[in-house]
Write a protein that holds these residues in place. Structure first.
Motif, PDB file in Angstrom:
ATOM      1  N   GLU A  95       0.822  -1.218   0.000  1.00 36.96           N
ATOM      2  CA  GLU A  95       0.000   0.000   0.000  1.00 36.96           C
ATOM      3  C   GLU A  95       0.859   1.272   0.000  1.00 36.96           C
ATOM      4  OE1 GLU A  95      -3.567   0.064  -0.128  1.00 36.96           O
ATOM      5  OE2 GLU A  95      -3.121  -1.991  -0.692  1.00 36.96           O
ATOM      6  N   LEU A  96       1.840   1.323  -0.896  1.00 36.51           N
ATOM      7  CA  LEU A  96       2.723   2.489  -0.958  1.00 36.51           C
ATOM      8  C   LEU A  96       1.934   3.776  -1.193  1.00 36.51           C
ATOM      9  CD1 LEU A  96       5.693   1.073  -3.053  1.00 36.51           C
ATOM     10  CD2 LEU A  96       5.602   1.502  -0.603  1.00 36.51           C
ATOM     11  N   THR A  97       2.341   4.816  -0.506  1.00 37.81           N
ATOM     12  CA  THR A  97       1.748   6.167  -0.551  1.00 37.81           C
ATOM     13  C   THR A  97       0.314   6.217  -0.041  1.00 37.81           C
ATOM     14  OG1 THR A  97       0.846   6.160  -2.827  1.00 37.81           O
ATOM     15  CG2 THR A  97       3.196   6.722  -2.572  1.00 37.81           C
ATOM     16  N   GLU A 148       0.428   2.119   4.547  1.00 39.24           N
ATOM     17  CA  GLU A 148       1.719   1.755   3.972  1.00 39.24           C
ATOM     18  C   GLU A 148       2.525   0.930   4.979  1.00 39.24           C
ATOM     19  OE1 GLU A 148       4.202   4.606   1.522  1.00 39.24           O
ATOM     20  OE2 GLU A 148       5.293   4.610   3.417  1.00 39.24           O
TER      21      GLU A 148
END
Length: 85
Positions: A21-23, A27
């Motif tokens: 779940e980058l950004t 995350e």
């Protein structure tokens, strides 16, 4: 999970990072071997949800044998001596 299982078969001891779940709000970065990451995801099913980036450490260096130290000139001379060139 399938990707980690395949990585476990091919590169069991290799270090890697699962970036989830980058950004986004949830995350997460998990570090370990494929086996330890599979265990963590099994223990907390919420960690197995979302979008992932898998970062795999490079392969360990391969030791060179004596034959790999031959220069191009030496190889050419050997081929000429054998009449192969």
């Amino acid at each position: 999970m399938h990707t980690l299982e395949a990585l476990q078969e091919q590169m069991a001891g290799r270090d890697m990072v699962l970036a989830r779940e980058l950004t986004k709000t949830f995350e997460t970065f998990l570090h370990g071997t494929p086996e330890s990451l599979l265990e963590r995801l099994a223990a907390d099913p919420n960690q197995a949800r979302g979008e992932f980036v898998v970062i795999v450490a490079g392969a360990p260096p391969v030791e060179q044998s004596e034959h790999q130290d031959i220069s191009a000139d030496t190889l050419l001379e050997a081929l000429l001596a054998e009449g192969l060139v």
